[in-house]
Design a protein around this motif. Structure first.
Motif, PDB file in Angstrom:
ATOM      1  N   ALA A   1       0.842  -1.195   0.000  1.00 37.79           N
ATOM      2  CA  ALA A   1       0.000   0.000   0.000  1.00 37.79           C
ATOM      3  C   ALA A   1       0.880   1.250   0.000  1.00 37.79           C
ATOM      4  N   ARG A   2       2.003   1.158   0.707  1.00 37.87           N
ATOM      5  CA  ARG A   2       2.885   2.316   0.764  1.00 37.87           C
ATOM      6  C   ARG A   2       3.458   2.659  -0.609  1.00 37.87           C
ATOM      7  N   ARG A   3       3.815   1.614  -1.387  1.00 35.59           N
ATOM      8  CA  ARG A   3       4.328   1.876  -2.733  1.00 35.59           C
ATOM      9  C   ARG A   3       3.284   2.610  -3.568  1.00 35.59           C
ATOM     10  N   LEU A   4       2.038   2.169  -3.400  1.00 39.08           N
ATOM     11  CA  LEU A   4       0.946   2.797  -4.142  1.00 39.08           C
ATOM     12  C   LEU A   4       0.787   4.255  -3.706  1.00 39.08           C
ATOM     13  N   TRP A   5       0.835   4.463  -2.386  1.00 39.99           N
ATOM     14  CA  TRP A   5       0.707   5.815  -1.821  1.00 39.99           C
ATOM     15  C   TRP A   5       1.806   6.728  -2.368  1.00 39.99           C
ATOM     16  N   ASP A   6       3.013   6.194  -2.441  1.00 38.94           N
ATOM     17  CA  ASP A   6       4.138   7.011  -2.904  1.00 38.94           C
ATOM     18  C   ASP A   6       3.974   7.417  -4.363  1.00 38.94           C
ATOM     19  N   THR A   7       3.350   6.538  -5.158  1.00 36.61           N
ATOM     20  CA  THR A   7       3.148   6.907  -6.566  1.00 36.61           C
ATOM     21  C   THR A   7       2.151   8.062  -6.699  1.00 36.61           C
TER      22      THR A   7
ATOM     23  N   ARG B   1      -0.454  14.395  -5.805  1.00 39.40           N
ATOM     24  CA  ARG B   1      -1.868  14.311  -6.225  1.00 39.40           C
ATOM     25  C   ARG B   1      -2.756  14.493  -5.009  1.00 39.40           C
ATOM     26  N   SER B   2      -4.055  14.738  -5.247  1.00 42.29           N
ATOM     27  CA  SER B   2      -4.997  14.783  -4.128  1.00 42.29           C
ATOM     28  C   SER B   2      -5.242  13.348  -3.683  1.00 42.29           C
ATOM     29  N   ARG B   3      -4.879  13.039  -2.446  1.00 38.56           N
ATOM     30  CA  ARG B   3      -4.997  11.652  -1.988  1.00 38.56           C
ATOM     31  C   ARG B   3      -5.431  11.665  -0.528  1.00 38.56           C
ATOM     32  N   ILE B   4      -6.171  10.638  -0.153  1.00 37.88           N
ATOM     33  CA  ILE B   4      -6.604  10.495   1.236  1.00 37.88           C
ATOM     34  C   ILE B   4      -6.259   9.077   1.664  1.00 37.88           C
ATOM     35  N   CYS B   5      -5.596   8.942   2.816  1.00 44.38           N
ATOM     36  CA  CYS B   5      -5.285   7.608   3.325  1.00 44.38           C
ATOM     37  C   CYS B   5      -6.359   7.205   4.332  1.00 44.38           C
ATOM     38  N   VAL B   6      -6.996   6.067   4.058  1.00 42.75           N
ATOM     39  CA  VAL B   6      -8.085   5.600   4.914  1.00 42.75           C
ATOM     40  C   VAL B   6      -7.698   4.252   5.528  1.00 42.75           C
ATOM     41  N   ILE B   7      -7.676   4.187   6.841  1.00 34.32           N
ATOM     42  CA  ILE B   7      -7.427   2.921   7.525  1.00 34.32           C
ATOM     43  C   ILE B   7      -8.789   2.251   7.728  1.00 34.32           C
ATOM     44  N   SER B   8      -8.944   1.065   7.127  1.00 33.06           N
ATOM     45  CA  SER B   8     -10.270   0.427   7.128  1.00 33.06           C
ATOM     46  C   SER B   8     -10.468  -0.458   8.360  1.00 33.06           C
ATOM     47  N   LYS B   9     -11.685  -0.956   8.476  1.00 29.77           N
ATOM     48  CA  LYS B   9     -12.048  -1.960   9.487  1.00 29.77           C
ATOM     49  C   LYS B   9     -11.724  -1.469  10.897  1.00 29.77           C
ATOM     50  N   GLY B  10     -12.010  -0.189  11.137  1.00 32.96           N
ATOM     51  CA  GLY B  10     -11.717   0.447  12.429  1.00 32.96           C
ATOM     52  C   GLY B  10     -12.321  -0.324  13.592  1.00 32.96           C
TER      53      GLY B  10
ATOM     54  N   SER C   1       3.660   6.307   9.784  1.00 33.09           N
ATOM     55  CA  SER C   1       3.863   7.747   9.617  1.00 33.09           C
ATOM     56  C   SER C   1       3.763   8.174   8.153  1.00 33.09           C
ATOM     57  N   TRP C   2       4.049   7.238   7.200  1.00 32.51           N
ATOM     58  CA  TRP C   2       3.983   7.657   5.792  1.00 32.51           C
ATOM     59  C   TRP C   2       2.583   8.056   5.352  1.00 32.51           C
ATOM     60  N   CYS C   3       1.560   7.617   6.103  1.00 37.71           N
ATOM     61  CA  CYS C   3       0.181   8.012   5.762  1.00 37.71           C
ATOM     62  C   CYS C   3      -0.061   9.478   6.091  1.00 37.71           C
ATOM     63  N   GLY C   4       0.875  10.097   6.797  1.00 41.42           N
ATOM     64  CA  GLY C   4       0.680  11.493   7.190  1.00 41.42           C
ATOM     65  C   GLY C   4      -0.223  11.586   8.398  1.00 41.42           C
ATOM     66  N   PRO C   5      -0.321  12.779   8.966  1.00 45.63           N
ATOM     67  CA  PRO C   5      -1.115  12.961  10.175  1.00 45.63           C
ATOM     68  C   PRO C   5      -2.611  12.943   9.892  1.00 45.63           C
ATOM     69  N   ASP C   6      -2.972  12.966   8.587  1.00 46.14           N
ATOM     70  CA  ASP C   6      -4.386  13.142   8.245  1.00 46.14           C
ATOM     71  C   ASP C   6      -5.114  11.846   7.939  1.00 46.14           C
ATOM     72  N   ALA C   7      -4.448  10.689   8.148  1.00 40.44           N
ATOM     73  CA  ALA C   7      -5.104   9.426   7.820  1.00 40.44           C
ATOM     74  C   ALA C   7      -6.387   9.302   8.639  1.00 40.44           C
ATOM     75  N   LEU C   8      -7.409   8.760   7.989  1.00 42.46           N
ATOM     76  CA  LEU C   8      -8.709   8.633   8.658  1.00 42.46           C
ATOM     77  C   LEU C   8      -8.953   7.165   8.973  1.00 42.46           C
ATOM     78  N   VAL C   9      -9.378   6.874  10.193  1.00 46.68           N
ATOM     79  CA  VAL C   9      -9.764   5.510  10.525  1.00 46.68           C
ATOM     80  C   VAL C   9     -11.277   5.407  10.326  1.00 46.68           C
ATOM     81  N   VAL C  10     -11.697   4.447   9.500  1.00 49.22           N
ATOM     82  CA  VAL C  10     -13.137   4.292   9.253  1.00 49.22           C
ATOM     83  C   VAL C  10     -13.551   2.837   9.464  1.00 49.22           C
ATOM     84  N   SER C  11     -14.853   2.660   9.627  1.00 49.85           N
ATOM     85  CA  SER C  11     -15.393   1.311   9.638  1.00 49.85           C
ATOM     86  C   SER C  11     -16.615   1.277   8.739  1.00 49.85           C
TER      87      SER C  11
END
Ligand SMILES: Nc1nc2c(c(=O)[nH]1)N(C=O)[C@@H](CNc1ccc(C(=O)N[C@@H](CCC(=O)O)C(=O)O)cc1)CN2
Ligand SMILES: Nc1nc2c(ncn2[C@@H]2O[C@H](COP(=O)(O)OP(=O)(O)OP(=O)(O)O)[C@@H](O)[C@H]2O)c(=O)[nH]1
Ligand SMILES: [Mg+2]
Length: 449
Positions: free
Chosen positions: A313-319, A323-332, A344-354
């Motif tokens: 996922a990190r490789r994908l994020w780096d590509t 760009r406008s991108r949002i990192c979402v942590i699933s299955k909260g 930390s590579w997700c940045g401080p703005d990663a959102l945890v969702v369920s």
């Protein structure tokens, strides 16, 4: 072309409570008078009449007349409001054509309003955008353009340019005295002001165009990350197949949604990995293409598992950098204290969702709305490629003028740049538009507008 009388239904085809048929051009008022069997109408007052139609048909209808120039088109105009049967609408059209009217081309009423100076090109475009609007935010911008907000902003820039040109020309007229009607520092300051205004206007173009044309939001990630579940949660319906088997989604799934008033095509994709079978490989390559053309990418990351997931996922994020991108942590809902911390590579703005209990979904919607939402400049937004390219021409000419003025260059060069900037602004409002520009704008209108 403007001498002809045109007619068209203003209401959509099909059955309705009422239908409105509109006429514009010379003879419009006389024509409806003949259909109604009476001669005198008070302009702009709705009048109940009994219409006489072909084939022995008749209808109890309401007629309103508008004497030139006090109409939408600026010509003599009339409106017939009938019962909304398509048979009646056809009969009215036939009767009008029999009495010399021609069926209007798409956008012809608005074209006439433009040609008669009732609207400028930006306002005419806004009429089409208002009719096509599907969200309140689109209505807000189109109404403000129709009301003239953008036109006034552009006119104000044009006035400032005209003033500067007058001062520079006056200085040129008295070369020997070496007298300047405007001090060099004042000139630089005013040119910079214009240039900044133009840049701010251009800064609104990307979000303005997304608001008008819609945006592409793509959900991506590795297999089994929870992409389809998130897709369903955002759509608030069970659209995509969800199973515990990695590689469930093969094809792209696209559905309409709205975030922050911006119409969005939301796309669910196949999990990205080294695929072994041909079907999945095709799915992965489509997912990658979709990511490449997205306005915003939502990267879904499942941190409940062993963590292998995170490295791909990190490789994908780096590509997606830049760009406008949002990192979402699933299955909260499954994340316990033992679960991996958000990397930390997700940045401080990663959102945890369920997707299961809905936690974090509203926060994700707000994030999407914030990214897609309008950047307006004093409530004014450029919404079309046509606006953007003319504003860019104006901006280029102005920054050229700024550099010449800063270097103490000749007034003649500055005047030439200002002329170019002014021409771009005039084209934006369609002060003197070529026929092919007009044809391409008005041909996109719906019939009767
Ligand atoms: N029945 C009806 N409803 C309609 C329209 C229409 O043409 N007919 N419109 C069509 O798009 C929009 C309203 N736009 C209009 C714009 C100008 C004038 C008009 O008569 N203008 C005159 C008088 C000005 C005034 O008194 O306000 C003018 O400009 O001289 C009418 C409607 C939406 N609703
Ligand atoms: N508990 C829990 N399970 C979830 C959640 N989201 C997804 N899952 C489960 O995770 C598994 C994979 O979910 P999908 O939504 O199909 O994942 P995907 O990323 O679309 O998977 P592919 O299409 O195979 O790439 C399923 O068993 C889901 O029920 C969640 O928020 N909570
Ligand atoms: Mg899926």
């Amino acid at each position: 072309m403007r001498e002809t009388l045109i007619v068209a239904p203003a209401t959509p085809p099909g059955r309705g409570a009422l239908a409105l048929i509109r006429l514009s051009g010379p003879g419009a008022i006389e024509l409806v008078a003949a259909l109604a069997g009476r001669h005198v109408f008070r302009p702009r007052v709705a009048t109940h009449v009994q219409l006489r139609l072909p084939d022995g048909l008749s209808d109890s209808a309401v007629i309103t007349t508008f004497a030139a120039p006090h109409s939408f088109t600026g010509e003599d105009a009339a409106e017939i409001s009938t019962h909304g049967s398509p048979v009646i609408v056809d009969a009215v059209l036939q009767a009008c054509v029999a009495r010399g009217a021609r069926v209007a081309r798409p956008g012809e009423f608005t074209l006439r309003a433009y040609l008669n100076g009732k609207l400028d090109l930006i306002q005419a475009e806004a009429v089409a955008d208002l009719i096509d609007a599907t969200t309140a935010a689109q209505v807000r911008v189109a109404s403000s353009h129709l009301e003239g907000a953008l036109s006034r902003a552009i006119a104000a820039m044009g006035d400032e340019i005209a003033q500067l040109r007058a001062l520079l020309e006056a200085s040129l007229d008295f070369p020997d005295e070496g007298f300047h009607f405007i001090e060099p520092e004042a000139l630089v300051g005013r040119l910079e002001g214009l240039s900044t205004t133009c840049e701010r206007l251009m800064g609104s173009a990307a979000s303005g165009q997304r608001l008008r044309d819609g945006a592409l939001v793509v959900i991506a990630g590795v297999p089994n990350a929870g992409k389809s579940s998130l897709f369903n949660a955002l759509l608030k319906r069970d659209r995509a197949i969800v199973t515990p088997v990695p590689g469930t989604t093969r094809d792209l799934l696209a559905e309409g949604a709205t975030f922050g008033g911006v119409p969005v095509t939301l796309v669910d994709t196949a999990g990205i990995r080294e695929a072994t079978d041909a079907v999945e490989r095709e799915g992965v390559s489509r997912a990658e293409e979709s990511v490449a053309s997205a306005d915003v990418v939502v990267l879904v990351l499942d941190l409940g598992d062993d963590g292998d997931d995170a490295s791909s996922a990190r490789r994908l994020w780096d590509t997606l950098g830049g760009r406008s991108r949002i990192c979402v942590i699933s299955k909260g809902d499954t994340r316990t204290s033992a679960a991996l911390p958000v990397p930390s590579w997700c940045g401080p703005d990663a959102l945890v969702v369920s997707a299961k209990d809905g936690a974090g979904i509203a926060a994700l919607e707000s994030r999407l709305a914030a990214i897609l939402g309008q950047a307006t400049w004093d409530g004014v937004t450029l919404t079309r490629a046509r606006h953007r390219s003319l504003a860019a021409e104006c901006g280029m000419a102005l920054s050229q003028a700024v550099s010449t003025a800063r270097a103490g260059g000749s007034e003649e060069y500055i005047l030439a740049d200002l002329k170019e900037a002014l021409t771009a602004l005039q084209d934006l409002r369609g002060v003197e538009s070529a026929d092919d520009v007009l044809a391409s704008i008005f041909s996109t209108f719906c019939l009767g507008k």
